[in-house]
Design a protein around this motif. Structure first.
Motif, PDB file in Angstrom:
ATOM      1  N   ILE A 297     -10.164 -56.213   3.002  1.00  0.00           N
ATOM      2  CA  ILE A 297     -10.501 -56.677   4.420  1.00  0.00           C
ATOM      3  C   ILE A 297      -9.972 -58.263   4.263  1.00  0.00           C
ATOM      4  N   GLU A 298     -10.189 -58.903   3.702  1.00  0.00           N
ATOM      5  CA  GLU A 298      -9.668 -60.342   3.563  1.00  0.00           C
ATOM      6  C   GLU A 298      -8.174 -60.561   3.589  1.00  0.00           C
ATOM      7  N   LEU A 299      -7.280 -59.721   2.802  1.00  0.00           N
ATOM      8  CA  LEU A 299      -6.081 -59.686   3.043  1.00  0.00           C
ATOM      9  C   LEU A 299      -5.528 -59.584   4.235  1.00  0.00           C
ATOM     10  N   VAL A 300      -6.072 -58.574   5.241  1.00  0.00           N
ATOM     11  CA  VAL A 300      -5.705 -58.087   6.306  1.00  0.00           C
ATOM     12  C   VAL A 300      -6.196 -59.220   7.693  1.00  0.00           C
ATOM     13  N   ALA A 301      -7.312 -59.753   7.038  1.00  0.00           N
ATOM     14  CA  ALA A 301      -7.987 -60.459   8.285  1.00  0.00           C
ATOM     15  C   ALA A 301      -7.094 -61.989   8.209  1.00  0.00           C
ATOM     16  N   SER A 302      -6.786 -62.148   6.892  1.00  0.00           N
ATOM     17  CA  SER A 302      -6.113 -63.417   6.901  1.00  0.00           C
ATOM     18  C   SER A 302      -4.664 -63.265   7.442  1.00  0.00           C
ATOM     19  N   GLY A 303      -4.007 -62.190   7.596  1.00  0.00           N
ATOM     20  CA  GLY A 303      -2.495 -62.146   7.965  1.00  0.00           C
ATOM     21  C   GLY A 303      -1.815 -62.116   6.721  1.00  0.00           C
ATOM     22  N   LYS A 304      -2.267 -62.145   5.614  1.00  0.00           N
ATOM     23  CA  LYS A 304      -1.226 -61.902   4.435  1.00  0.00           C
ATOM     24  C   LYS A 304      -0.857 -60.339   4.374  1.00  0.00           C
ATOM     25  N   VAL A 305      -1.440 -59.317   4.855  1.00  0.00           N
ATOM     26  CA  VAL A 305      -1.134 -57.922   4.992  1.00  0.00           C
ATOM     27  C   VAL A 305      -1.020 -57.540   6.243  1.00  0.00           C
ATOM     28  N   ASP A 306      -0.337 -56.751   6.679  1.00  0.00           N
ATOM     29  CA  ASP A 306       0.060 -56.186   8.083  1.00  0.00           C
ATOM     30  C   ASP A 306       0.057 -54.777   7.978  1.00  0.00           C
ATOM     31  N   LEU A 307      -1.245 -54.211   8.233  1.00  0.00           N
ATOM     32  CA  LEU A 307      -1.517 -52.605   8.239  1.00  0.00           C
ATOM     33  C   LEU A 307      -0.988 -52.003   9.479  1.00  0.00           C
ATOM     34  N   ASP A 308      -1.332 -52.548  10.543  1.00  0.00           N
ATOM     35  CA  ASP A 308      -0.868 -52.147  11.995  1.00  0.00           C
ATOM     36  C   ASP A 308       0.584 -51.818  12.006  1.00  0.00           C
ATOM     37  N   ALA A 309       1.392 -52.695  11.415  1.00  0.00           N
ATOM     38  CA  ALA A 309       2.865 -52.458  11.840  1.00  0.00           C
ATOM     39  C   ALA A 309       3.359 -51.106  10.943  1.00  0.00           C
ATOM     40  N   LEU A 310       2.359 -50.584  10.156  1.00  0.00           N
ATOM     41  CA  LEU A 310       2.912 -49.426   9.287  1.00  0.00           C
ATOM     42  C   LEU A 310       2.634 -47.961  10.092  1.00  0.00           C
ATOM     43  N   VAL A 311       1.823 -48.011  11.079  1.00  0.00           N
ATOM     44  CA  VAL A 311       1.397 -46.991  12.058  1.00  0.00           C
ATOM     45  C   VAL A 311       2.911 -46.517  12.919  1.00  0.00           C
ATOM     46  N   THR A 312       3.307 -45.173  12.707  1.00  0.00           N
ATOM     47  CA  THR A 312       4.273 -44.907  13.029  1.00  0.00           C
ATOM     48  C   THR A 312       4.271 -43.833  14.368  1.00  0.00           C
ATOM     49  N   ALA A 313       3.159 -42.998  14.180  1.00  0.00           N
ATOM     50  CA  ALA A 313       2.821 -41.895  15.078  1.00  0.00           C
ATOM     51  C   ALA A 313       1.009 -41.737  15.336  1.00  0.00           C
ATOM     52  N   ARG A 314       0.844 -41.051  16.265  1.00  0.00           N
ATOM     53  CA  ARG A 314      -0.663 -40.734  16.396  1.00  0.00           C
ATOM     54  C   ARG A 314      -0.954 -39.332  17.000  1.00  0.00           C
ATOM     55  N   PHE A 315      -1.966 -38.696  16.415  1.00  0.00           N
ATOM     56  CA  PHE A 315      -2.129 -37.106  16.993  1.00  0.00           C
ATOM     57  C   PHE A 315      -3.832 -37.061  17.149  1.00  0.00           C
ATOM     58  N   GLY A 316      -4.171 -36.333  18.017  1.00  0.00           N
ATOM     59  CA  GLY A 316      -5.371 -35.831  18.214  1.00  0.00           C
ATOM     60  C   GLY A 316      -5.947 -35.095  17.311  1.00  0.00           C
ATOM     61  N   LEU A 317      -7.587 -34.660  17.132  1.00  0.00           N
ATOM     62  CA  LEU A 317      -7.956 -33.927  16.245  1.00  0.00           C
ATOM     63  C   LEU A 317      -7.298 -32.455  16.340  1.00  0.00           C
ATOM     64  N   ASP A 318      -7.022 -31.798  17.367  1.00  0.00           N
ATOM     65  CA  ASP A 318      -6.544 -30.441  17.660  1.00  0.00           C
ATOM     66  C   ASP A 318      -4.807 -30.576  17.299  1.00  0.00           C
ATOM     67  N   ASP A 319      -4.341 -31.691  16.938  1.00  0.00           N
ATOM     68  CA  ASP A 319      -2.838 -31.515  16.217  1.00  0.00           C
ATOM     69  C   ASP A 319      -2.733 -31.830  14.974  1.00  0.00           C
ATOM     70  N   VAL A 320      -3.742 -31.767  14.074  1.00  0.00           N
ATOM     71  CA  VAL A 320      -3.335 -31.977  12.816  1.00  0.00           C
ATOM     72  C   VAL A 320      -2.383 -31.528  12.005  1.00  0.00           C
ATOM     73  N   GLU A 321      -2.167 -30.130  12.304  1.00  0.00           N
ATOM     74  CA  GLU A 321      -0.970 -29.663  11.708  1.00  0.00           C
ATOM     75  C   GLU A 321       0.279 -30.089  12.029  1.00  0.00           C
ATOM     76  N   GLU A 322       0.464 -30.780  13.221  1.00  0.00           N
ATOM     77  CA  GLU A 322       1.433 -31.508  13.396  1.00  0.00           C
ATOM     78  C   GLU A 322       1.750 -32.817  12.839  1.00  0.00           C
ATOM     79  N   ALA A 323       0.422 -33.490  12.744  1.00  0.00           N
ATOM     80  CA  ALA A 323       0.260 -34.796  11.948  1.00  0.00           C
ATOM     81  C   ALA A 323       0.738 -34.438  10.656  1.00  0.00           C
TER      82      ALA A 323
END
Length: 341
Positions: A297-323
């Protein structure tokens, strides 16, 4: 207000997931009930879906997948302060016995009685709600997204790997595999002060991503023989599970260096034993993590690690197989399932 039933994506059997109404999990006295906001799709989820097992862990009855999770506390057990209701949290998805030899020495990740999300027979977080012991639900700062909170789980793998490797200021680090875990290990190595982080992969697009995240050098092992480059690195961390990469990485270590095996490949393969002996190299593995969430949490909060930039796609609960399918795309980094979207 919660209900007695919730929606969940259930792995019925190998290759079959189904959206079902299931009972909302009951609360033990020391647990909190979390409305799940985001769940990262892990390679283990994909493996369970396709193979129905990972090693000795076999899916023998319907199970909810997903262990990289975050959300908001909506109810608490009788032994937990009601002040926690409303907290946004990152979930450490495991429950150790706390009394065995491994737990008592602080290595609770090796607890033989561990109950871990989405590891048979424990349900995971591809569901509207999940429960966890209160001290495994970590409050996150307002500046931190719930996506990043979910990805504190793979970040913890990156932290644990670098801690096991002894990465410190000035370290020269070689990482094999520039997938999601490799990129997280890269970011943590830099946050720990590594002066040089080299990363190898056979996919050009992943090497481009590694460069974007701060790799000081990228190598395609098909074009360059890592073992013959005389890199003499302090640390080698494998995030590929590929036997040739492991061998080459060990050969790239300087005397007294340390190799950490993270990627899951074959159960057995040959190692350069004479090199390990002659250079007094240390070779170890990692199994999940322990006591990593506050630092994550500290590494993310301090900006030393960027996790948001890793997200490339989103799906709903009814699309888990596609995810699950999207997570196997070489262009993807982290795919997110949003159970309550």
């Amino acid at each position: 207000m919660t209900t007695e039933q919730m929606r969940a994506s259930v792995l019925i059997e190998k290759g079959v997931v189904r959206l079902e109404d299931v009972p909302t999990p009951p609360l033990d006295a020391d647990q909190v009930l979390i409305q799940i906001a985001a769940v990262g799709v892990c390679g283990s989820d994909v493996h369970y879906f396709h193979e129905g097992r990972i090693g000795d862990f076999i899916v023998e009855e319907p199970m909810i997948l997903g262990h990289e999770a975050s959300g908001t506390i909506v109810a608490v057990g009788s032994g937990v302060s009601p002040d926690r209701v409303g907290e946004r949290v990152s979930i450490e998805p495991q429950r150790a016995c706390r009394v065995c030899e491994q737990c008592k020495r602080g290595a609770y990740n090796l607890c033989p009685f561990m109950e871990f999300y989405a590891t048979p027979p424990i349900d995971g977080a591809f569901a509207q709600y999940a429960v966890i012991q209160s001290d495994y639900a970590y409050a996150i700062p307002d500046s931190m997204s719930l996506d990043a909170a979910a990805l504190c789980e793979p970040l913890s793998v990156g932290i644990w790997s670098n801690q096991k490797a002894g990465t410190r200021p000035g370290s020269r680090v070689l990482i094999s595999g520039a997938g999601p875990i490799g990129i997280v290990i890269l970011q943590v190595a830099l946050a720990f002060g590594a002066s040089e982080v080299i990363i190898s992969d056979i996919a050009a697009n992943r090497l481009e991503v590694a460069t974007r995240f701060g790799a000081t050098r990228v190598i395609d092992p098909r074009a360059e023989d890592i073992a013959s480059l005389e890199l003499d690195v302090d640390v080698f961390i494998d995030a590929s599970g590929a036997q040739p990469a492991v061998r080459a990485g060990i050969l790239a270590l300087k005397p007294g260096g340390r190799a950490v095996l993270v990627g899951m490949g074959a159960d057995e393969y040959p190692l350069p034993v004479s090199r390990i002996q002659a250079r007094e190299l240390e070779v170890t593995g990692v199994f999940r993590y322990a006591n990593t969430w506050p630092l994550a949490i500290e590494l993310v909060a301090s900006g030393k690690v960027d996790l948001d930039a890793l997200v490339t796609a989103r799906f709903g609960l009814d699309d888990v197989e596609e995810a699950l399918a999207a997570a196997t795309d070489p262009q993807a980094l982290k795919v997110i399932v949003e159970p309550n979207a």
